[in-house]
Scaffold this motif. Sequence first.
Motif, PDB file in Angstrom:
ATOM      1  N   ARG A   1       0.834  -1.208   0.000  1.00 53.38           N
ATOM      2  CA  ARG A   1       0.000   0.000   0.000  1.00 53.38           C
ATOM      3  C   ARG A   1       0.867   1.256   0.000  1.00 53.38           C
ATOM      4  NH1 ARG A   1      -5.427   1.501   3.320  1.00 53.38           N
ATOM      5  NH2 ARG A   1      -5.344   3.739   2.990  1.00 53.38           N
TER       6      ARG A   1
ATOM      7  N   ARG B   1      -2.489  -1.214  -7.677  1.00 52.84           N
ATOM      8  CA  ARG B   1      -2.413  -2.192  -6.586  1.00 52.84           C
ATOM      9  C   ARG B   1      -2.851  -3.588  -6.999  1.00 52.84           C
ATOM     10  NH1 ARG B   1      -4.894   1.741  -1.951  1.00 52.84           N
ATOM     11  NH2 ARG B   1      -3.085   3.147  -1.822  1.00 52.84           N
TER      12      ARG B   1
ATOM     13  N   GLN C   1      -7.066  -2.759   0.860  1.00 53.87           N
ATOM     14  CA  GLN C   1      -6.139  -1.637   0.995  1.00 53.87           C
ATOM     15  C   GLN C   1      -6.859  -0.292   0.966  1.00 53.87           C
ATOM     16  OE1 GLN C   1      -3.665  -3.055  -2.151  1.00 53.87           O
ATOM     17  NE2 GLN C   1      -2.071  -3.801  -0.790  1.00 53.87           N
TER      18      GLN C   1
END
Length: 417
Positions: free
Chosen positions: A129, A137, A343
């Motif tokens: 992250r 991501r 995240q």
Amino acid sequence: MLLLATFLNYMDRQALAVTLPELKRAYNLQEKRIGLIEGCFGFAFAAGSIVFGLLADRVGPRGLYPVVLAGWSLAGVATAFAGDARAVSWLEGAGDDPGTGVFRWLLFWRTVLGVFEAGHWPCALITARQVLSRKDRTLGNGILQSGGAVASICIPLYAELIERVGGNWQVTFWSIGVVGLLWVPLWLLLVPRGSLTVSVEPPDGAGAAVAEPADRTGVFRRAFVLGLIVCTITVSWQFLRAWLTLLLDFHEYSRLDARLATTGYFVSAEIGCLLVGVVVMVLVRGGRSVRAARVVAFAGYTGLTAVAALVPFVGSGALMLIGLMVAGAGILGLHPLYYALSQELPHRHMGVLSGALAAGGWVVSSVFQILIGAQIQATKSYDVGLAIAGLAPVIGLVALLVLWKAPRPVGAAPTVT
């Protein structure tokens, strides 16, 4: 480094799965005992997820990662002593069934392994992250997760190589643990002191930071959706991870053929894991929002996973293997999507929240492993397990479609719904 840590994590974990047919015959490890070992591993993983999630928020991955990786590597080394009669003799009791001492030894050290392996994920997700923007991501998490698939590809071949050069199953366990210990100084050397100690939110790929849910209801709703997703994908993935070799043994595949088929399954899972990030990036570049791209990918990969439910109807030949490989690609591909969604939880408490979610998933999966082990032993059939593994992620998909709302850019006015 994260990919390598995931690789070592799964090498230690899968060492038992690839040697189970041999251990089952040599030490009376029936399906019920195997289910208990897998269940206790999962319960330990759940407890470790909470403990190390809390610690990851407080001390950061830089100092915590070496502790958890050394811990699970040493547990892997200790597992090898299950084949030493002197080490396990004190665990045998009068009137016990054959192999009880070995079973208890494996049960203990696999439980220890589960506790420390759980620490990998809070550390890895916080690190990813911090260094990746939101749009990147899913692909980054796919690369991180792919270490598990690479390990699962390598471990059957590695075990076969060890046996062909005159080694035994114990060598497989302790050699992997020793290699894992070498990761620790490399991490400390490459990651500067003082880094990765505070969880911060990087900007979105477009340059704007993304707001976290400001109200408790929004956080709870996202956590609820994530909880359903992680429970369902963990049940699916852990069933085939743990039982695939025995499933092939049940269908009378030779040891070598079973290991080659297992390698093929994890090659397919690896491809699915990496492609999901590419799918999301292509959809975003085509004009879809990040959320819409993730939902489309999640739906597609849920469909691939559902193929596992069809495996009992196609016999034991090529169609069964193809079905398992397609399902493997779907199941593992769902994981990077889950990590990307997790995240977006409040970053100050991401370690403990992700740890608590993982704990819930492992508790559900562990109960399932214990029950399915007893069910397989009683019925001599894997059909129920395959059906549940194939269809469980549909529950997570429905929750994602109904309850998950897209985040808004920081500074944007809230919409009225």
